[in-house]
Write a protein that holds these residues in place. Structure first.
Motif, mmCIF file in Angstrom:
data_model
loop_
_atom_site.group_PDB
_atom_site.id
_atom_site.type_symbol
_atom_site.label_atom_id
_atom_site.label_comp_id
_atom_site.label_asym_id
_atom_site.label_seq_id
_atom_site.Cartn_x
_atom_site.Cartn_y
_atom_site.Cartn_z
ATOM 1 N N ILE A 102 59.345 66.984 29.403
ATOM 2 C CA ILE A 102 58.854 67.334 28.070
ATOM 3 C C ILE A 102 57.418 66.866 27.851
ATOM 4 N N TRP A 103 56.928 67.122 26.665
ATOM 5 C CA TRP A 103 55.514 66.993 26.308
ATOM 6 C C TRP A 103 54.933 65.614 26.572
ATOM 7 N N CYS A 104 55.687 64.540 26.337
ATOM 8 C CA CYS A 104 55.121 63.193 26.430
ATOM 9 C C CYS A 104 55.289 62.578 27.812
ATOM 10 N N ASP A 105 55.786 63.341 28.769
ATOM 11 C CA ASP A 105 55.942 62.863 30.139
ATOM 12 C C ASP A 105 54.563 62.830 30.815
ATOM 13 N N SER A 106 54.243 61.720 31.486
ATOM 14 C CA SER A 106 52.908 61.567 32.067
ATOM 15 C C SER A 106 52.916 61.492 33.591
ATOM 16 N N ARG A 107 54.008 61.916 34.243
ATOM 17 C CA ARG A 107 54.084 61.804 35.702
ATOM 18 C C ARG A 107 53.086 62.698 36.430
ATOM 19 N N ALA A 108 52.645 63.779 35.782
ATOM 20 C CA ALA A 108 51.795 64.758 36.469
ATOM 21 C C ALA A 108 50.310 64.545 36.206
ATOM 22 N N VAL A 109 49.948 63.437 35.567
ATOM 23 C CA VAL A 109 48.543 63.209 35.210
ATOM 24 C C VAL A 109 47.640 63.272 36.436
ATOM 25 N N GLU A 110 48.003 62.573 37.501
ATOM 26 C CA GLU A 110 47.138 62.536 38.680
ATOM 27 C C GLU A 110 47.027 63.903 39.354
ATOM 28 N N LEU A 111 48.129 64.647 39.383
ATOM 29 C CA LEU A 111 48.068 66.008 39.922
ATOM 30 C C LEU A 111 47.090 66.854 39.117
ATOM 31 N N GLY A 112 47.150 66.712 37.794
ATOM 32 C CA GLY A 112 46.221 67.449 36.939
ATOM 33 C C GLY A 112 44.786 67.017 37.153
ATOM 34 N N ASN A 113 44.578 65.716 37.336
ATOM 35 C CA ASN A 113 43.224 65.217 37.596
ATOM 36 C C ASN A 113 42.676 65.767 38.914
ATOM 37 N N ASP A 114 43.550 65.833 39.921
ATOM 38 C CA ASP A 114 43.127 66.393 41.218
ATOM 39 C C ASP A 114 42.747 67.867 41.068
ATOM 40 N N ALA A 115 43.535 68.606 40.288
ATOM 41 C CA ALA A 115 43.228 70.023 40.053
ATOM 42 C C ALA A 115 41.906 70.168 39.303
ATOM 43 N N PHE A 116 41.689 69.301 38.344
ATOM 44 C CA PHE A 116 40.445 69.305 37.552
ATOM 45 C C PHE A 116 39.233 69.159 38.470
#
Length: 495
Positions: A102-116
């Motif tokens: 759900i919305w407040c889950d932060s497990r994918a932050v690093e994956l998103g940063n890598d994509a960025f």
């Protein structure tokens, strides 16, 4: 004719029935009475069961039908609002494959940063208006990387509202607005982002058919109609994330208008006619409910994860026997500033407005001889208002200059302490309305089904029930400066 609105929240499912002619809500219900569980297997993770959402929606509809105030067979259309950014995956038989991230889950932050970094910061911000962050696309990438066998079984990727419409109709659709909140949408090319899909290696067949937000997303199945006591074949004519929907429910549809909500999370949401973005992605821009390829209305969204969730934690741990009304009454007995007690309310996952940092919730300066429940509950509500001010200042940096903020008479805005503190801390008057997400969804259904010609016609009788103006701005300016200093110290410790 009546219209049914369903709001899939984090805490409960709420439903409302409005009379399309009078625009008045005739009945409402929610289920369960106690807040739904958020499963957190690891720190920063947050999941819920989509099938539990469905069962709770069924029970809520049973409850509202049981009021006997209206004829359920006279409901002519259904609208859905839902918690944003959640990931629901199903197989070819429309079976849910796992709990929703759900919305407040932060497990994918690093994956998103890598994509960025890989796609390019300028490209992402210019085209996506956001960093991929921990939004839905990055959550799907986490599944692909960490649960590859499950990923192979996926037939459709959905947001929570798409799932609810599928359960009602058997049809799977999505919209530009939904794809934008998942950071799948290229605003400059007005198409699914090739860069995101190719970088993450997603098959475009995973994305459902794209339909206009205000349109028929399927017709109520015969067996579901029988189960719910509704008329077979009525349309699900609207699906929107909770914050754009909250804005719609408050008639915030024109550029420059601003809405706020303070439920499990807190949000300030402003409508713009520009494809604007924050260089640091501390606030986010998505397609508004009125977005089209010819009228590019966007919603600039500031989200604070730790709002109602912080008050809930304080209540459950310090005074579980009290109602929220009693908690608010206690808070009102403490003076402005809570006798020096300071709270940082950021304990519900990484905060985007803090550059995805996680400080954890903190109670600072506790005096064992001075502070009790009144000070704790007031300090929590003041801190939430301070967090809103912090985010609002970021929105101001990005060109949003609200003159008035509209909010529903719900959740934290039911607290006199919070509502007045919010106005005093931000320095902006607030108009309060008898409105919530489920009524907004019902109005959206009326627009999508053509019962109302447009939003202006739907909200022709929309008037505030209360207006609040700043009273204690000077006192709160100094208190906010002290609170911000404590926040900066906490953030620096995390560097």
């Amino acid at each position: 004719m009546y219209l049914l609105g369903i709001d899939i929240g984090t805490s409960s499912v709420k439903v409302s029935v409005i009379d399309a002619e009078t625009r008045k809500r005739v009945a409402a219900a929610q289920y369960p009475d106690q807040e739904m569980e958020i499963k957190s297997v690891k720190p920063g993770w947050a999941e819920q069961s989509p099938e539990e959402w469905w069962q709770n929606a069924v029970h809520a509809i049973f409850k509202v039908n049981a009021t006997g105030i209206f004829n359920p067979k006279a409901i002519g259309a259904i609208g859905i609002a839902y918690q944003m950014h959640g990931l629901v995956i199903t197989d070819k038989n429309q079976k849910v494959l796992r709990d929703s991230i759900i919305w407040c889950d932060s497990r994918a932050v690093e994956l998103g940063n890598d994509a960025f970094a890989a796609i390019g910061q300028e490209k992402c911000l210019h085209n996506l208006l956001n960093s991929p962050g921990n939004f839905t696309a990055s959550k799907l990438a986490w599944i692909k990387q960490n649960e590859p066998e499950l990923y192979k079984k996926i037939a459709q990727v959905m947001l929570p509202g798409d799932f609810m419409a599928m359960k009602l109709t058997g049809t799977v659709t999505t919209s530009i607005a939904a794809l934008s909140e998942g950071v799948f949408w290229d605003f400059r090319k007005d198409e699914l982002s090739k860069e995101v899909m190719e970088y993450y290696g997603f098959d475009q067949n995973l994305i459902p058919e794209i339909r206009p937000l205000f349109s028929v997303h399927g017709l109520l199945k015969a067996d579901i109609a029988l189960q719910l006591g509704l008329q077979e074949g009525i349309p699900v004519a609207y699906k929107s994330g909770d914050q754009p929907n909250n804005a719609l429910s408050l008639n915030v549809i024109r550029p420059g208008e601003v809405a706020a909500t303070a439920g499990t999370s807190g949000v300030i949401y402003g409508v713009s006619d520009q494809l604007t973005y924050d260089p640091q992605s501390r606030v986010n821009t998505f397609a508004h409910v009125t977005y089209s390829k010819t009228k590019k209305h966007t919603g600039v969204l500031l989200c604070v994860n730790g709002t109602g969730s912080m008050l809930r934690w304080a209540k459950h741990n310090f005074a579980p026997h009290l109602t929220y009304e009693a908690v608010n009454e206690l808070a009102a007995t403490a003076p402005i500033g809570s006798r020096g007690l300071t709270v940082l309310p950021f304990g519900n996952g990484a905060e985007r407005m803090l550059n995805n940092k996680y400080t954890g919730a903190q109670l600072l300066g506790i005096d064992l001889n001075l502070h009790g429940l009144p000070e704790i509950f007031r300090a929590v509500q003041e801190a939430i208002a301070f967090a809103f001010r912090y985010g609002l200042d970021i929105m101001r940096e990005n060109g949003m200059q609200p003159q008035v903020i509209r909010a529903g008479m719900a959740n934290l805005f039911l607290s006199e302490v919070f509502a007045q503190t919010f106005v005093d801390v931000t320095g902006i008057p607030v108009e309060l309305y008898e409105s919530d997400g489920s009524t907004g969804a019902a109005f959206g259904a009326g627009i999508g089904a053509g019962i109302f010609a447009n939003a202006e016609e739907a909200f022709i009788r929309h008037e505030p029930v209360r207006q609040l103006k700043p009273k204690n701005t000077t006192a709160y300016n100094s208190l906010y400066a002290e609170w911000k200093d404590q926040l900066n110290k906490a953030l620096n410790k995390k560097n």
